[in-house]
Motif scaffolding. Structure first.
Motif, PDB file in Angstrom:
ATOM      1  N   UNK A 102      30.347 -21.995  21.071  1.00 34.30           N
ATOM      2  CA  UNK A 102      31.484 -22.013  21.869  1.00 34.30           C
ATOM      3  C   UNK A 102      32.154 -23.268  21.798  1.00 34.30           C
ATOM      4  N   UNK A 103      31.427 -24.165  21.950  1.00 31.97           N
ATOM      5  CA  UNK A 103      32.350 -25.520  21.793  1.00 31.97           C
ATOM      6  C   UNK A 103      33.117 -25.732  20.523  1.00 31.97           C
ATOM      7  N   UNK A 104      32.295 -25.293  19.577  1.00 30.09           N
ATOM      8  CA  UNK A 104      33.112 -25.421  18.085  1.00 30.09           C
ATOM      9  C   UNK A 104      34.135 -24.430  17.905  1.00 30.09           C
ATOM     10  N   UNK A 105      34.161 -23.256  18.638  1.00 30.79           N
ATOM     11  CA  UNK A 105      35.354 -22.472  18.852  1.00 30.79           C
ATOM     12  C   UNK A 105      36.560 -22.827  19.570  1.00 30.79           C
ATOM     13  N   UNK A 106      35.947 -23.648  20.594  1.00 28.58           N
ATOM     14  CA  UNK A 106      37.158 -24.228  21.296  1.00 28.58           C
ATOM     15  C   UNK A 106      37.827 -25.509  20.661  1.00 28.58           C
ATOM     16  N   UNK A 107      37.044 -26.130  19.964  1.00 30.09           N
ATOM     17  CA  UNK A 107      37.441 -27.302  19.195  1.00 30.09           C
ATOM     18  C   UNK A 107      38.446 -26.877  18.366  1.00 30.09           C
ATOM     19  N   UNK A 108      38.307 -25.685  17.562  1.00 29.39           N
ATOM     20  CA  UNK A 108      39.064 -25.289  16.231  1.00 29.39           C
ATOM     21  C   UNK A 108      40.194 -24.620  16.767  1.00 29.39           C
ATOM     22  N   UNK A 109      40.317 -23.631  17.965  1.00 28.47           N
ATOM     23  CA  UNK A 109      41.151 -23.046  18.209  1.00 28.47           C
ATOM     24  C   UNK A 109      42.193 -23.438  19.613  1.00 28.47           C
ATOM     25  N   UNK A 110      41.916 -24.576  20.189  1.00 30.29           N
ATOM     26  CA  UNK A 110      42.681 -24.994  21.248  1.00 30.29           C
ATOM     27  C   UNK A 110      43.934 -25.839  20.901  1.00 30.29           C
ATOM     28  N   UNK A 111      43.979 -26.339  19.523  1.00 30.31           N
ATOM     29  CA  UNK A 111      45.054 -27.119  18.958  1.00 30.31           C
ATOM     30  C   UNK A 111      45.132 -28.396  19.642  1.00 30.31           C
ATOM     31  N   UNK A 112      46.211 -28.877  19.977  1.00 33.74           N
ATOM     32  CA  UNK A 112      46.431 -30.324  20.679  1.00 33.74           C
ATOM     33  C   UNK A 112      45.688 -30.579  22.077  1.00 33.74           C
ATOM     34  N   UNK A 113      45.203 -29.367  22.500  1.00 35.94           N
ATOM     35  CA  UNK A 113      44.249 -29.580  24.003  1.00 35.94           C
ATOM     36  C   UNK A 113      43.044 -29.534  23.718  1.00 35.94           C
TER      37      UNK A 113
END
Length: 296
Positions: A73-84
């Protein structure tokens, strides 16, 4: 009238027999590769699945050890949240920063290691003079060098490139040096007798002979380049995967630490694959070694 025998005389080769043997060899190679891949996937499933189970059952506290599901889930967040995705910008920018530092450091360290290794390998007097100094520098802890570079060059990419280059340099240098020392002296003497210049001897005799040693060192060297860049970023940086790991550690986020470690592992595996391709191309003239022939 006597019958004419249609059998192939003993000691001669049959094209059909050769084709059958080659086909059997290819099937054996494919079977072995499939077996290795299956075992690798099985081990990964066992480790990741076991990790998920023991943390779910609370045998290990997921607060300290993380969970594969949380890491995913953290990998998904890292690669989908853009500048944030991180406090320092997009995750892609962090990957690009670390890769740039590692690749530049790898290139500088490799070139310097090959040049100095070949030079000292051929010149025993120069080797004896510089040998203690090289050993002294090699004995200095890398984290100390990283701190020195950080003080001297600031928080930019330069100290990370230099630290990565130093780590790569010694790996490549010692292999290049030993590879030059292992060159057949008869071949060197014959080249000199035939009138080859020192530059021609280096280009056509020394480097090809030492190339096996040099390319073998590159597999380890790129890993050290990544380590150098990460250590430099952990010591002090404005961006990079090392800074992401340090921030996740300070926030007690093991999933963030393991997620970035997984990304680093993928980068190193891709680099290893590319270096293997380069090695095969550079050494295409070399006959297979006994260990390689056993696999074919």
């Amino acid at each position: 009238m006597s019958n004419v025998s249609s059998t192939v005389p003993t000691g001669t080769k049959s094209p059909a027999r050769d084709a059958t043997a080659a086909s059997a060899g290819k099937r054996a190679v494919r079977k072995r590769k499939l077996l290795v891949l299956t075992a690798q996937l099985g081990l990964a499933v066992f480790v990741i699945g076991g990790w998920q189970l023991v943390t779910t059952w609370k045998w290990l506290d997921p607060f300290f050890y993380g969970q594969p599901s949380g890491i995913a889930q953290r990998l998904v967040d890292y690669f989908t949240e853009g500048e944030q995705a991180t406090e320092f910008g997009s995750y892609w920018m962090q990957i690009g920063t670390t890769l740039r530092e590692a690749v530049f450091g790898f290139a500088v360290g490799t070139v310097a290691g090959v040049i100095l290794g070949v030079l000292l390998g051929q010149n025993r007097f120069l080797s004896d003079v510089l040998s203690p100094y090289i050993k002294i520098v090699n004995a200095v802890p890398r984290i100390v060098l990283g701190s020195i570079f950080l003080v001297a060059f600031g928080l930019g990419e330069t100290p990370k490139v230099l630290l990565a280059a130093v780590l790569v340099f010694f790996v490549v240098f010692f292999n290049a040096f030993q590879g030059v020392r292992e060159v057949d002296r008869n071949i060197l003497n014959n080249a000199r007798v035939l009138g080859a210049s020192p530059l021609q001897i280096v280009r056509h005799v020394v480097l090809p002979s030492a190339l096996t040693w040099i390319t073998a060192s590159l597999h380890t060297a790129f890993g050290f380049a990544i380590v150098g860049a990460l250590v430099g970023e952990v010591l002090g940086a404005q961006a990079g995967l090392g800074l992401v790991i340090k921030t996740a550690q300070n926030q007690f986020d093991p999933n963030g630490v393991f997620a970035t470690m997984a990304v680093i592992a993928v980068i190193v595996l891709i680099a290893e694959w590319l270096i293997t391709k380069l090695e095969r191309r550079l050494l295409s003239w070399r006959p297979p070694s006994p260990s390689e022939s056993a696999v074919i």
